[in-house]
Motif scaffolding. Structure first.
Motif, PDB file in Angstrom:
ATOM      1  N   LEU A  68       0.716  -1.214   0.158  1.00 37.35           N
ATOM      2  CA  LEU A  68      -0.126  -0.060   0.026  1.00 37.35           C
ATOM      3  C   LEU A  68       0.864   1.281   0.079  1.00 37.35           C
ATOM      4  CD1 LEU A  68      -2.655  -0.900   2.682  1.00 37.35           C
ATOM      5  CD2 LEU A  68      -3.048  -0.773   0.232  1.00 37.35           C
ATOM      6  N   LYS A  69       0.485   2.448  -0.640  1.00 34.91           N
ATOM      7  CA  LYS A  69       0.935   3.507  -0.670  1.00 34.91           C
ATOM      8  C   LYS A  69       0.986   4.203   0.747  1.00 34.91           C
ATOM      9  CE  LYS A  69       1.455   5.136  -5.353  1.00 34.91           C
ATOM     10  NZ  LYS A  69       1.197   6.200  -6.218  1.00 34.91           N
ATOM     11  N   MET A  70       2.362   4.318   1.504  1.00 39.22           N
ATOM     12  CA  MET A  70       2.333   5.134   2.809  1.00 39.22           C
ATOM     13  C   MET A  70       3.306   6.240   2.481  1.00 39.22           C
ATOM     14  SD  MET A  70       2.107   2.279   5.630  1.00 39.22           S
ATOM     15  CE  MET A  70       0.712   1.061   5.851  1.00 39.22           C
ATOM     16  N   LYS A  71       3.347   7.269   3.488  1.00 33.88           N
ATOM     17  CA  LYS A  71       4.026   8.380   3.524  1.00 33.88           C
ATOM     18  C   LYS A  71       5.439   7.911   3.978  1.00 33.88           C
ATOM     19  CE  LYS A  71       2.409  12.502   4.591  1.00 33.88           C
ATOM     20  NZ  LYS A  71       1.942  13.429   5.129  1.00 33.88           N
ATOM     21  N   ALA A  72       6.759   8.116   3.147  1.00 29.02           N
ATOM     22  CA  ALA A  72       7.828   7.852   3.618  1.00 29.02           C
ATOM     23  C   ALA A  72       8.504   8.914   4.147  1.00 29.02           C
ATOM     24  CB  ALA A  72       8.673   7.425   2.302  1.00 29.02           C
ATOM     25  N   THR A  73       9.891   8.867   4.605  1.00 28.06           N
ATOM     26  CA  THR A  73      10.574   9.698   5.361  1.00 28.06           C
ATOM     27  C   THR A  73      10.762  11.218   4.543  1.00 28.06           C
ATOM     28  OG1 THR A  73      12.647   8.969   4.810  1.00 28.06           O
ATOM     29  CG2 THR A  73      11.919   8.105   6.851  1.00 28.06           C
ATOM     30  N   LYS A  76       6.907  11.646   0.637  1.00 26.18           N
ATOM     31  CA  LYS A  76       6.368  11.280  -0.565  1.00 26.18           C
ATOM     32  C   LYS A  76       5.616   9.966  -0.228  1.00 26.18           C
ATOM     33  CE  LYS A  76       9.474  13.287  -4.115  1.00 26.18           C
ATOM     34  NZ  LYS A  76      10.355  13.231  -5.085  1.00 26.18           N
ATOM     35  N   MET A  77       4.523   9.665  -0.962  1.00 26.43           N
ATOM     36  CA  MET A  77       3.682   8.572  -0.829  1.00 26.43           C
ATOM     37  C   MET A  77       4.373   7.389  -1.554  1.00 26.43           C
ATOM     38  SD  MET A  77       1.107   9.424   1.283  1.00 26.43           S
ATOM     39  CE  MET A  77       0.269   8.049   1.284  1.00 26.43           C
TER      40      MET A  77
END
Length: 287
Positions: A68-73, A76-77
């Protein structure tokens, strides 16, 4: 699928998560959990190697994992591997780390308890009683809740005799009976109380539990009499059982001028009970 991003805290470290309202479950970032349990300088590489090893071993948990798309450090998704609670525990069992040991011991204890409950079902009732007491429920509510479990089991026994399939068909019938007496689906009822994965019955007031039991008990008695042999016949029966409880609900609401259905969940209901007990205590002290 409606998703809601969230961040869980564990030992002051973040674990990204997403709530899946359709499947009613949380999805957790596997890399974040691996980072906490292994303290690896490169948790992504660690997970990549572990994932490959588990695949070679034929581990179905890894095969069923998805992204799934999650917010990275960097803000960005980005796609990241996620797992639900069951899958996550299976992955944790494969991580050789001191921090993973408490989880493994807990899983072993739970497994042992489940085996004991299979041999002696009375132990399941005793543990349920202890759990509700620890959560602060009143003794009166606990007795009603245990009775509701008995009523529910009698209904599911009838469904089993009628050939209703566990899982999806059980969920459909539960939805139908809930909707018939409360005018809401199970999901709508949970949304009203602000619940996600929590058990709806554990968050019902005394009156809500009573009406739910009336619906299920009525449906059970009709089923015993008519002996349905198809899913559709069982569906019709639960709808009729629910309508009986709805008539009772409307009668109570007409007499009291108040809605039986409450948006309050278990935490709020327990707070109300605590406040009442405190007020009674204060009055007695003054006397």
């Amino acid at each position: 699928m409606e998703n809601k991003d969230s961040v869980q805290q564990y030992e002051d470290k973040k674990v990204r998560s997403v709530w899946d309202s359709e499947k009613e479950c949380w999805w957790f970032s596997v890399v974040d959990v691996v980072s906490i349990l292994t303290e690896s300088v490169d948790p992504t590489a660690y997970w990549r190697k572990l994932k490959q090893r588990l695949k070679e071993e034929g581990n179905e948990t890894v095969t069923n994992c998805h992204s799934l798309k999650m917010k990275a450090t960097d803000g960005k998704m980005r796609l990241t591997d996620v797992a639900n609670v069951e899958q996550l525990f299976r992955i944790i069992q494969s991580i050789p780390s001191p921090k993973a040991e408490p989880f493994k011991r807990w899983l072993a204890a739970v497994g042992a308890e489940r085996i004991e409950e299979t041999i002696d079902p009375e132990q399941a009732i005793d543990r349920a009683l202890e759990t509700y007491q620890r959560k602060g429920y009143s003794d009166e509510w606990i007795q009603q809740r245990l009775m509701s479990i008995k009523v529910r089991n009698a209904l599911t026994d009838e469904w089993q005799k009628s050939g209703v399939q566990k899982g999806r068909e059980y969920a459909i019938l539960t939805d139908e009976i809930t909707k018939a007496w409360s005018d809401m689906t199970t999901r709508q009822y949970k949304n009203l109380k602000g619940l996600k994965k929590e058990n709806l019955r554990d968050n019902m007031s005394d009156m809500e539990l009573i009406l739910n039991m009336l619906a299920e008990s009525t449906a059970t008695n009709i089923s015993k009499k008519e002996k349905p042999d198809t899913f559709e016949k069982s569906k019709n029966i639960v709808q009729r059982g629910g309508k009986v409880a709805k008539q009772a609900r409307l009668a109570v609401e007409s007499e009291t001028g108040e809605s039986v259905i409450t948006p309050q969940n278990a935490m709020q209901l327990n707070e109300i009970v605590s406040e009442l007990l405190e007020n009674v205590s204060d009055i007695n002290s003054e006397k």
